[in-house]
Design an enzyme around this catalytic site. Sequence first.
Site, PDB file in Angstrom:
ATOM      1  N   GLY A   1      45.254  61.236 -59.906  1.00 42.82           N
ATOM      2  CA  GLY A   1      44.994  61.183 -61.343  1.00 42.82           C
ATOM      3  C   GLY A   1      44.718  62.569 -61.895  1.00 42.82           C
ATOM      4  O   GLY A   1      45.105  63.568 -61.280  1.00 42.82           O
TER       5      GLY A   1
ATOM      6  N   HIS B   1      52.286  67.274 -62.155  1.00 40.40           N
ATOM      7  CA  HIS B   1      52.609  65.902 -61.736  1.00 40.40           C
ATOM      8  C   HIS B   1      53.852  65.409 -62.476  1.00 40.40           C
ATOM      9  O   HIS B   1      54.717  64.750 -61.891  1.00 40.40           O
ATOM     10  CB  HIS B   1      51.444  64.956 -62.051  1.00 40.40           C
ATOM     11  CG  HIS B   1      50.170  65.285 -61.331  1.00 40.40           C
ATOM     12  ND1 HIS B   1      49.045  65.749 -61.968  1.00 40.40           N
ATOM     13  CD2 HIS B   1      49.852  65.198 -60.008  1.00 40.40           C
ATOM     14  CE1 HIS B   1      48.079  65.936 -61.077  1.00 40.40           C
ATOM     15  NE2 HIS B   1      48.541  65.617 -59.884  1.00 40.40           N
TER      16      HIS B   1
ATOM     17  N   LEU C   1      48.949  75.175 -62.231  1.00 40.10           N
ATOM     18  CA  LEU C   1      48.283  73.986 -62.772  1.00 40.10           C
ATOM     19  C   LEU C   1      47.566  73.255 -61.637  1.00 40.10           C
ATOM     20  O   LEU C   1      48.100  73.105 -60.542  1.00 40.10           O
ATOM     21  CB  LEU C   1      49.288  73.046 -63.431  1.00 40.10           C
ATOM     22  CG  LEU C   1      50.001  73.560 -64.678  1.00 40.10           C
ATOM     23  CD1 LEU C   1      50.661  72.394 -65.407  1.00 40.10           C
ATOM     24  CD2 LEU C   1      49.067  74.288 -65.621  1.00 40.10           C
TER      25      LEU C   1
END
Length: 271
Positions: free
Chosen positions: A22, A28, A175
């Site tokens: 998550g 992602h 990131l």
Amino acid sequence: MLDASRRWRAQGHTVGLVPTMGALHAGHLSLIEAARAENDVVVVSIFVNPIQFGPGEDFARYPRDRAHDEGLLSGVGVDAVYRPRVEAMYPPGASTRVRVSGVADPLEGAARPGHFEGVATVVSKLFTAVEPDRAYFGQKDAQQAAVVRRLARDLDFPVEIRVGVTVREPDGLALSSRNAYLDPDERRSAVSLSAALRLASAAYAAGERRPEQLRKVLCGRLEAESLARVEYAQVVDPETFTPPGTLAVLAVRIGKTRLIDNHDLSKVFPG
Ligand code: PAF
């Protein structure tokens, strides 16, 4: 999850799995895009895996924001989000762990005892639950990707491991969900990781091959940053994660936040 996945596969569809914890970001999303391009069905798993965090690590405060994750996923065409509960993954009495040796031992393995055992265990369980044709991991966690490749090969999981490029902020910072911990001063200091990799890459391009000199270039840039504390800075082989090699790998604490990054010095640093 397994019933759904088997139904898709019985219909002749291929299934791509993007395992995550998550706190989703553009890194992602780029893995999801790759999965979308290469498979008929895309499954994203979201599970903050307690057993890959050591004592004193950030399991309790790891960012969990379901609304944020669902917002991002709604725009990218995912077929299923698999969110197992901790008690479903590790029911009372669960005591089996998967341990990869060799590639899992140095660097992250040495700095975070038990971490890769937790990763290998949960990834094995995700592969069992989803039976994906392909699974997608980020190059930012290069050693994790190598551990998972070895795991899949050694345990005969019939899954192709795909590794997606590191997505970076405009100033070069890779990131990471953990970037959310950085205050403004720390965020400015965090650029030192990518800056160090960029300098080492330039030194390599100018002909420098001596591992110690390349390490000096990395450490020189990192240590110029007062908030940064270097945990390791090495140039290693991308399969074994031991020297010699061309993959520069870094773990650096910026304040209380531990960040990692890496770059293959034989390639131009992006941006
Ligand atoms: O990279 C991650 O987010 C995690 O380590 C993974 C692969 C989802 C396993 O928990």
